[in-house]
Design a protein around this motif. Structure first.
Motif, PDB file in Angstrom:
ATOM      1  N   ALA A  63       0.831  -1.202   0.000  1.00 34.75           N
ATOM      2  CA  ALA A  63       0.000   0.000   0.000  1.00 34.75           C
ATOM      3  C   ALA A  63       0.867   1.255   0.000  1.00 34.75           C
ATOM      4  O   ALA A  63       0.494   2.272  -0.596  1.00 34.75           O
ATOM      5  CB  ALA A  63      -0.930   0.005   1.209  1.00 34.75           C
ATOM      6  N   ALA A  64       2.026   1.204   0.625  1.00 38.20           N
ATOM      7  CA  ALA A  64       2.912   2.361   0.656  1.00 38.20           C
ATOM      8  C   ALA A  64       3.452   2.681  -0.739  1.00 38.20           C
ATOM      9  O   ALA A  64       3.769   3.830  -1.032  1.00 38.20           O
ATOM     10  CB  ALA A  64       4.069   2.105   1.612  1.00 38.20           C
ATOM     11  N   ASP A  65       3.537   1.686  -1.602  1.00 38.63           N
ATOM     12  CA  ASP A  65       4.011   1.927  -2.962  1.00 38.63           C
ATOM     13  C   ASP A  65       2.894   2.385  -3.896  1.00 38.63           C
ATOM     14  O   ASP A  65       3.158   3.037  -4.897  1.00 38.63           O
ATOM     15  CB  ASP A  65       4.631   0.650  -3.533  1.00 38.63           C
ATOM     16  N   ARG A  66       1.663   2.047  -3.589  1.00 42.88           N
ATOM     17  CA  ARG A  66       0.561   2.305  -4.521  1.00 42.88           C
ATOM     18  C   ARG A  66      -0.272   3.533  -4.176  1.00 42.88           C
ATOM     19  O   ARG A  66      -0.954   4.070  -5.041  1.00 42.88           O
ATOM     20  CB  ARG A  66      -0.347   1.082  -4.559  1.00 42.88           C
ATOM     21  N   ILE A  67      -0.234   3.966  -2.928  1.00 38.83           N
ATOM     22  CA  ILE A  67      -1.065   5.094  -2.493  1.00 38.83           C
ATOM     23  C   ILE A  67      -0.164   6.306  -2.290  1.00 38.83           C
ATOM     24  O   ILE A  67       0.963   6.180  -1.787  1.00 38.83           O
ATOM     25  CB  ILE A  67      -1.818   4.746  -1.189  1.00 38.83           C
ATOM     26  N   ARG A  68      -0.655   7.479  -2.655  1.00 39.21           N
ATOM     27  CA  ARG A  68       0.120   8.704  -2.463  1.00 39.21           C
ATOM     28  C   ARG A  68       0.392   8.909  -0.974  1.00 39.21           C
ATOM     29  O   ARG A  68      -0.413   8.525  -0.126  1.00 39.21           O
ATOM     30  CB  ARG A  68      -0.643   9.882  -3.045  1.00 39.21           C
ATOM     31  N   PRO A  69       1.514   9.512  -0.618  1.00 39.84           N
ATOM     32  CA  PRO A  69       1.920   9.610   0.790  1.00 39.84           C
ATOM     33  C   PRO A  69       0.940  10.355   1.697  1.00 39.84           C
ATOM     34  O   PRO A  69       0.656   9.921   2.801  1.00 39.84           O
ATOM     35  CB  PRO A  69       3.258  10.337   0.739  1.00 39.84           C
ATOM     36  N   ARG A  70       0.406  11.476   1.228  1.00 34.31           N
ATOM     37  CA  ARG A  70      -0.449  12.288   2.102  1.00 34.31           C
ATOM     38  C   ARG A  70      -1.728  11.538   2.503  1.00 34.31           C
ATOM     39  O   ARG A  70      -2.045  11.469   3.698  1.00 34.31           O
ATOM     40  CB  ARG A  70      -0.779  13.618   1.465  1.00 34.31           C
ATOM     41  N   PRO A  71      -2.493  10.943   1.569  1.00 33.38           N
ATOM     42  CA  PRO A  71      -3.681  10.197   1.996  1.00 33.38           C
ATOM     43  C   PRO A  71      -3.351   8.985   2.872  1.00 33.38           C
ATOM     44  O   PRO A  71      -4.092   8.640   3.783  1.00 33.38           O
ATOM     45  CB  PRO A  71      -4.326   9.744   0.682  1.00 33.38           C
ATOM     46  N   LEU A  72      -2.196   8.367   2.588  1.00 34.56           N
ATOM     47  CA  LEU A  72      -1.798   7.217   3.394  1.00 34.56           C
ATOM     48  C   LEU A  72      -1.490   7.629   4.841  1.00 34.56           C
ATOM     49  O   LEU A  72      -1.886   6.957   5.789  1.00 34.56           O
ATOM     50  CB  LEU A  72      -0.585   6.537   2.767  1.00 34.56           C
ATOM     51  N   LEU A  73      -0.809   8.762   5.008  1.00 32.92           N
ATOM     52  CA  LEU A  73      -0.517   9.259   6.349  1.00 32.92           C
ATOM     53  C   LEU A  73      -1.790   9.679   7.067  1.00 32.92           C
ATOM     54  O   LEU A  73      -1.933   9.471   8.276  1.00 32.92           O
ATOM     55  CB  LEU A  73       0.464  10.427   6.279  1.00 32.92           C
ATOM     56  N   MET A  74      -2.702  10.276   6.357  1.00 29.14           N
ATOM     57  CA  MET A  74      -3.971  10.696   6.972  1.00 29.14           C
ATOM     58  C   MET A  74      -4.797   9.475   7.409  1.00 29.14           C
ATOM     59  O   MET A  74      -5.445   9.503   8.449  1.00 29.14           O
ATOM     60  CB  MET A  74      -4.772  11.563   5.997  1.00 29.14           C
ATOM     61  N   ALA A  75      -4.767   8.422   6.628  1.00 26.71           N
ATOM     62  CA  ALA A  75      -5.492   7.205   6.988  1.00 26.71           C
ATOM     63  C   ALA A  75      -4.851   6.514   8.193  1.00 26.71           C
ATOM     64  O   ALA A  75      -5.537   5.927   9.020  1.00 26.71           O
ATOM     65  CB  ALA A  75      -5.554   6.244   5.804  1.00 26.71           C
ATOM     66  N   GLY A  76      -3.531   6.598   8.275  1.00 31.12           N
ATOM     67  CA  GLY A  76      -2.829   5.953   9.377  1.00 31.12           C
ATOM     68  C   GLY A  76      -3.044   6.675  10.667  1.00 31.12           C
ATOM     69  O   GLY A  76      -3.137   6.108  11.728  1.00 31.12           O
TER      70      GLY A  76
END
Length: 76
Positions: A63-76
């Protein structure tokens, strides 16, 4: 980097968290060994302590490779 107090605090707390997790795994395997006196079951209990890390790396590493960093950090 360690001259900044925030980074020192982060380093200390991360080190304590890793030490606590290691002691938890060691205590679990010791308790399992104490009951049946089986090194095999103690080794299985020790290895099972690392399963959440392996599962999380396998599932969320892609998921870290496929999702843009900002939305991934917000989801985490």
């Amino acid at each position: 980097m360690l001259a900044e107090p925030v980074f020192r605090l982060l380093l200390v707390t991360k080190t304590l968290a890793i030490a606590a997790a290691s002691l938890r795994i060691l205590a679990l395997s010791t308790l399992v060994y104490a009951a049946p006196r089986s090194p095999l079951w103690a080794a299985v209990a020790f290895a099972a302590g690392f399963l959440p890390q392996f599962a999380g790396a396998a599932l969320f590493g892609a998921a870290a490779d496929r999702i843009r960093p900002r939305p991934l950090l917000m989801a985490g």
